[in-house]
Structure formats: C-alpha cells, structure tokens
Design a protein around this motif. Sequence first.
Motif, PDB file in Angstrom:
ATOM      1  N   SER A 149       0.832  -1.201   0.000  1.00 51.11           N
ATOM      2  CA  SER A 149       0.000   0.000   0.000  1.00 51.11           C
ATOM      3  C   SER A 149       0.872   1.258   0.000  1.00 51.11           C
ATOM      4  CB  SER A 149      -0.900  -0.002   1.239  1.00 51.11           C
ATOM      5  OG  SER A 149      -0.136   0.132   2.428  1.00 51.11           O
ATOM      6  N   PRO A 150       0.203   2.420  -0.352  1.00 50.71           N
ATOM      7  CA  PRO A 150      -1.169   2.527  -0.852  1.00 50.71           C
ATOM      8  C   PRO A 150      -1.198   2.506  -2.373  1.00 50.71           C
ATOM      9  CG  PRO A 150      -0.360   4.704  -0.312  1.00 50.71           C
ATOM     10  CD  PRO A 150       0.775   3.735  -0.025  1.00 50.71           C
ATOM     11  N   LEU A 151      -2.113   1.727  -2.915  1.00 51.78           N
ATOM     12  CA  LEU A 151      -2.286   1.719  -4.367  1.00 51.78           C
ATOM     13  C   LEU A 151      -2.878   3.051  -4.839  1.00 51.78           C
ATOM     14  CD1 LEU A 151      -2.400   0.528  -7.178  1.00 51.78           C
ATOM     15  CD2 LEU A 151      -4.434  -0.774  -6.507  1.00 51.78           C
ATOM     16  N   PHE A 152      -3.955   3.465  -4.174  1.00 47.68           N
ATOM     17  CA  PHE A 152      -4.591   4.740  -4.474  1.00 47.68           C
ATOM     18  C   PHE A 152      -4.541   5.630  -3.232  1.00 47.68           C
ATOM     19  CE2 PHE A 152      -6.901   1.562  -7.120  1.00 47.68           C
ATOM     20  CZ  PHE A 152      -6.518   2.041  -8.372  1.00 47.68           C
ATOM     21  N   ALA A 153      -4.811   6.909  -3.414  1.00 47.85           N
ATOM     22  CA  ALA A 153      -4.866   7.829  -2.278  1.00 47.85           C
ATOM     23  C   ALA A 153      -5.961   7.380  -1.313  1.00 47.85           C
ATOM     24  CB  ALA A 153      -5.139   9.244  -2.770  1.00 47.85           C
ATOM     25  N   THR A 154      -5.695   7.543  -0.024  1.00 45.28           N
ATOM     26  CA  THR A 154      -6.630   7.068   0.983  1.00 45.28           C
ATOM     27  C   THR A 154      -6.820   8.099   2.079  1.00 45.28           C
ATOM     28  OG1 THR A 154      -6.962   5.400   2.712  1.00 45.28           O
ATOM     29  CG2 THR A 154      -4.703   5.828   2.042  1.00 45.28           C
ATOM     30  N   PHE A 213       2.945   0.163  -8.992  1.00 44.27           N
ATOM     31  CA  PHE A 213       2.500  -1.025  -8.275  1.00 44.27           C
ATOM     32  C   PHE A 213       2.843  -2.281  -9.066  1.00 44.27           C
ATOM     33  CE2 PHE A 213      -0.331  -3.349  -5.441  1.00 44.27           C
ATOM     34  CZ  PHE A 213      -0.357  -2.557  -4.301  1.00 44.27           C
ATOM     35  N   ALA A 214       2.542  -2.252 -10.367  1.00 43.16           N
ATOM     36  CA  ALA A 214       2.813  -3.407 -11.221  1.00 43.16           C
ATOM     37  C   ALA A 214       4.302  -3.717 -11.278  1.00 43.16           C
ATOM     38  CB  ALA A 214       2.259  -3.157 -12.618  1.00 43.16           C
ATOM     39  N   GLU A 215       5.144  -2.690 -11.309  1.00 46.70           N
ATOM     40  CA  GLU A 215       6.594  -2.896 -11.338  1.00 46.70           C
ATOM     41  C   GLU A 215       7.070  -3.604 -10.080  1.00 46.70           C
ATOM     42  OE1 GLU A 215       8.341   0.905 -11.850  1.00 46.70           O
ATOM     43  OE2 GLU A 215       7.648   1.163 -13.926  1.00 46.70           O
ATOM     44  N   TRP A 216       6.477  -3.276  -8.955  1.00 44.89           N
ATOM     45  CA  TRP A 216       6.900  -3.885  -7.696  1.00 44.89           C
ATOM     46  C   TRP A 216       6.356  -5.299  -7.535  1.00 44.89           C
ATOM     47  CZ3 TRP A 216       6.382   0.412  -3.350  1.00 44.89           C
ATOM     48  CH2 TRP A 216       7.213   1.487  -3.688  1.00 44.89           C
ATOM     49  N   VAL A 217       5.159  -5.536  -8.068  1.00 45.43           N
ATOM     50  CA  VAL A 217       4.512  -6.836  -7.900  1.00 45.43           C
ATOM     51  C   VAL A 217       5.144  -7.900  -8.791  1.00 45.43           C
ATOM     52  CG1 VAL A 217       2.354  -8.099  -8.297  1.00 45.43           C
ATOM     53  CG2 VAL A 217       2.310  -5.881  -7.135  1.00 45.43           C
ATOM     54  N   ALA A 218       5.504  -7.537 -10.013  1.00 41.04           N
ATOM     55  CA  ALA A 218       5.918  -8.523 -11.021  1.00 41.04           C
ATOM     56  C   ALA A 218       7.023  -9.469 -10.555  1.00 41.04           C
ATOM     57  CB  ALA A 218       6.331  -7.805 -12.306  1.00 41.04           C
ATOM     58  N   VAL A 232       0.908 -10.812  -3.594  1.00 42.23           N
ATOM     59  CA  VAL A 232       0.804  -9.413  -3.176  1.00 42.23           C
ATOM     60  C   VAL A 232      -0.649  -8.977  -3.301  1.00 42.23           C
ATOM     61  CG1 VAL A 232       1.574  -7.049  -3.578  1.00 42.23           C
ATOM     62  CG2 VAL A 232       3.165  -8.951  -3.907  1.00 42.23           C
ATOM     63  N   LEU A 233      -1.181  -8.444  -2.195  1.00 32.67           N
ATOM     64  CA  LEU A 233      -2.553  -7.963  -2.144  1.00 32.67           C
ATOM     65  C   LEU A 233      -2.534  -6.448  -2.090  1.00 32.67           C
ATOM     66  CD1 LEU A 233      -3.599 -10.400   0.705  1.00 32.67           C
ATOM     67  CD2 LEU A 233      -3.762 -10.828  -1.743  1.00 32.67           C
ATOM     68  N   ALA A 234      -3.376  -5.809  -2.886  1.00 29.84           N
ATOM     69  CA  ALA A 234      -3.407  -4.354  -2.949  1.00 29.84           C
ATOM     70  C   ALA A 234      -4.252  -3.789  -1.821  1.00 29.84           C
ATOM     71  CB  ALA A 234      -3.962  -3.898  -4.291  1.00 29.84           C
ATOM     72  N   LEU A 235      -3.762  -2.719  -1.210  1.00 32.15           N
ATOM     73  CA  LEU A 235      -4.475  -2.024  -0.139  1.00 32.15           C
ATOM     74  C   LEU A 235      -4.330  -0.524  -0.369  1.00 32.15           C
ATOM     75  CD1 LEU A 235      -5.909  -2.050   2.670  1.00 32.15           C
ATOM     76  CD2 LEU A 235      -3.627  -2.075   3.704  1.00 32.15           C
ATOM     77  N   GLY A 269      -8.397  -1.557 -11.742  1.00 31.39           N
ATOM     78  CA  GLY A 269      -7.039  -1.014 -11.749  1.00 31.39           C
ATOM     79  C   GLY A 269      -6.083  -1.858 -10.942  1.00 31.39           C
ATOM     80  N   ALA A 270      -6.572  -2.413  -9.833  1.00 40.14           N
ATOM     81  CA  ALA A 270      -5.733  -3.291  -9.030  1.00 40.14           C
ATOM     82  C   ALA A 270      -5.400  -4.571  -9.787  1.00 40.14           C
ATOM     83  CB  ALA A 270      -6.427  -3.615  -7.708  1.00 40.14           C
ATOM     84  N   ARG A 271      -6.385  -5.156 -10.434  1.00 38.80           N
ATOM     85  CA  ARG A 271      -6.142  -6.385 -11.195  1.00 38.80           C
ATOM     86  C   ARG A 271      -5.171  -6.133 -12.338  1.00 38.80           C
ATOM     87  NH1 ARG A 271     -10.175 -11.259 -11.306  1.00 38.80           N
ATOM     88  NH2 ARG A 271      -8.101 -12.057 -11.658  1.00 38.80           N
ATOM     89  N   ALA A 272      -5.286  -4.967 -12.965  1.00 39.59           N
ATOM     90  CA  ALA A 272      -4.369  -4.641 -14.060  1.00 39.59           C
ATOM     91  C   ALA A 272      -2.940  -4.520 -13.572  1.00 39.59           C
ATOM     92  CB  ALA A 272      -4.807  -3.336 -14.725  1.00 39.59           C
ATOM     93  N   ALA A 273      -2.754  -4.231 -12.291  1.00 43.64           N
ATOM     94  CA  ALA A 273      -1.417  -4.132 -11.723  1.00 43.64           C
ATOM     95  C   ALA A 273      -0.829  -5.490 -11.369  1.00 43.64           C
ATOM     96  CB  ALA A 273      -1.439  -3.244 -10.478  1.00 43.64           C
TER      97      ALA A 273
END
Length: 332
Positions: free
Chosen positions: A253-258, A272-277, A283-286, A296-300
């Motif tokens: 986290s954070p994927l998006f502003a919160t 996010f995608a660069e870090w997950v790959a 890796v779960l998005a929060l 957008g999370a799935r695309a990452a």
Amino acid sequence: MAVVPVATGVLQRADGRVLVSLRPEGKPWPGYWEFPGGKIEPGEAPEAALARELEEEIGIRVRQAEPFLRRDHPYPERTVALHFFRVTAWDEEPYGREGQQIRWVQPWEIAALDCLAPNLPVVAKLLTEMLPQPPLWLIADPARVAPERFLPALRAAIDGGLRAVVLRIKEAMAPELAAALPIFLQQVQDQGVQVFLNHPEPLPEWPCTGLHWTEARMQGASQAPERPFGVSCHSPACLERAAQLGARYALLSPLFATQTHPDAAALGPERFAEWVAPAALPVLALGGLTPERVAGARAAGVQGVAVLSGILESADPAHATQAFLSAWESHA
C-alpha cells in the motif's frame, strides 16, 4: 534479441513440497536454484520437451502434467520464453542425473535460496493457491466501529462471501468484545475463513490461522515466527525481505490515495505493477480501494485486494462485500 523457449517442470508432492535443483558448474548461472527443465528444440512441442528434459535431468518419466504459468524473462543476451508445467504424477524417484543437487522444499522456503529470478513468480502462484478464495481481504479493526457493532458487521461480511481477515488490534477492547472474539474466531475458522492476527502480542491461545506483521516489526525481527504469517509492505525491499523470511502473503500500500493515510503518496497502478511482477509471494493491494477501482488493481497484477473501511464501516457489510467480489470476478 534471440528468444529461447524453455519447458520447466514444477514437481509437487501430496504434502505440497516442490522440487528445486541446483545449476551445476559448466552451465550458465551455476550455483543458483531453479525448477528443472531445458530448451525446447525447433519443432518440438513444449510438453514433449518437458518430458525429455526431466528424464535427462532428474531421471523421471512424466505421467501427468498441465500448463501452470507462462513467462518471458529478458537477459542481456537473450529472452527466455518459459513454459512452466505443474507435474503431479511421474515414474521413478527424482535424482540429480547430471550430478546436480536436488531438494524438496515448501513453496515459502524457496525465496530464501539463491533462486533464479524467472522462477519467483511461480512461487507466488503456488502460495496464492494456499490462500483463501475469493481473494478479498478485510482489515478488521475493532477500534473503527462501536464495540456492539463489530462482530455483527464482521459476521455479515463473512455471510456475504468474505474468507480472509487480518484482525488488527492496536487498542484495548471492550471487555464483552474481548471475551466474545476468540469464540467467534473459532466459529468462522471452522467455516473456512482464514484469520491473521495483527497484535503486539502473539496470543497463542487465540484460534487464528497465523500472524500479521507490520513492516517495522519485520525489520526488527531476526527470524520469522513459527506460525504462518503475512506482512504489510510499502517498498520492493520489504516484499523481498518478507519472501525471504517465508511470509505467505504481503499487503502492499497505498495503491490509491486514501483518507486513512492522507500524507502517504499513492503508488498508482504502473509503479504497483513494477513492484509486484518480480515478487516471490502473493501481493494484495491495499489503499483507497472501491469496487470501481478493483479493475485497476487487477491490471497491476495483484493476487487479491484488501479493504479497511469500505466493508466494516458500511451500512450493509454483506452487500459491500458482494460488490467487491463481483468487481473482482467481472475483471478476471
């Protein structure tokens, strides 16, 4: 750049352990661990190459294999097109037919080895299969709702399809809730819900699947806990360290502003995608997630999404849970 196709076998036993082999001297990247396999010859089907290579390398005859993962990995001089197969049935006992070491390990132990990078996403996928499905996680914090509402709201979310909870307890709870919570945890675990406890103390008497650590707690630890665990991460270094310690998953986290952490800069789907790959664990998005942002999370490339306020604090936790689940499935 030349493209070299490779067939690779992920041998998995009934106890969940998988086979890795050590690349011997005289081959590229000696001293690194990998899943066994080799080049696909011109005109050769990947399945045929898999059977041939595994017989040559580890002396087995493949009886049952299915496609598991397809990855392209660039090296300076070539790109390797990897066809990973899960192999679940074979004849003969594997051994290092070329003199190489082999080892049976649990998937979460692989990242602690010197392992070739293209193999790490396979590890992440193996670990993902061990997590609850559907891949929606709730960060359940009793301090964020009235004590009398916490367990009913959590029950409603579970009735709505939730199967994974990080129970975050940072403050003292009301006595009635503290007494009822362990009983509730046992009940929902009997229903297939996995619960990871984020608490300053391990509380071994509490019926939980495992523990959840903050990044700071992990950095201060010399070794992993004995129980299964996950980690909250905010950097690639944290993801790598968590995998090396044997974490079963990571929240990134954070994927998006919160609104919860308004000063924390959102990573955005691209970073996010660069870090997950390259991560060797799921890796779960929060952060800032809504049903509309799940795409957008799935695309990452994440293996799941986690929600802090969007479910437990909603007027209808069951409906909110189903909205997130529907969004995940609709973008599969």
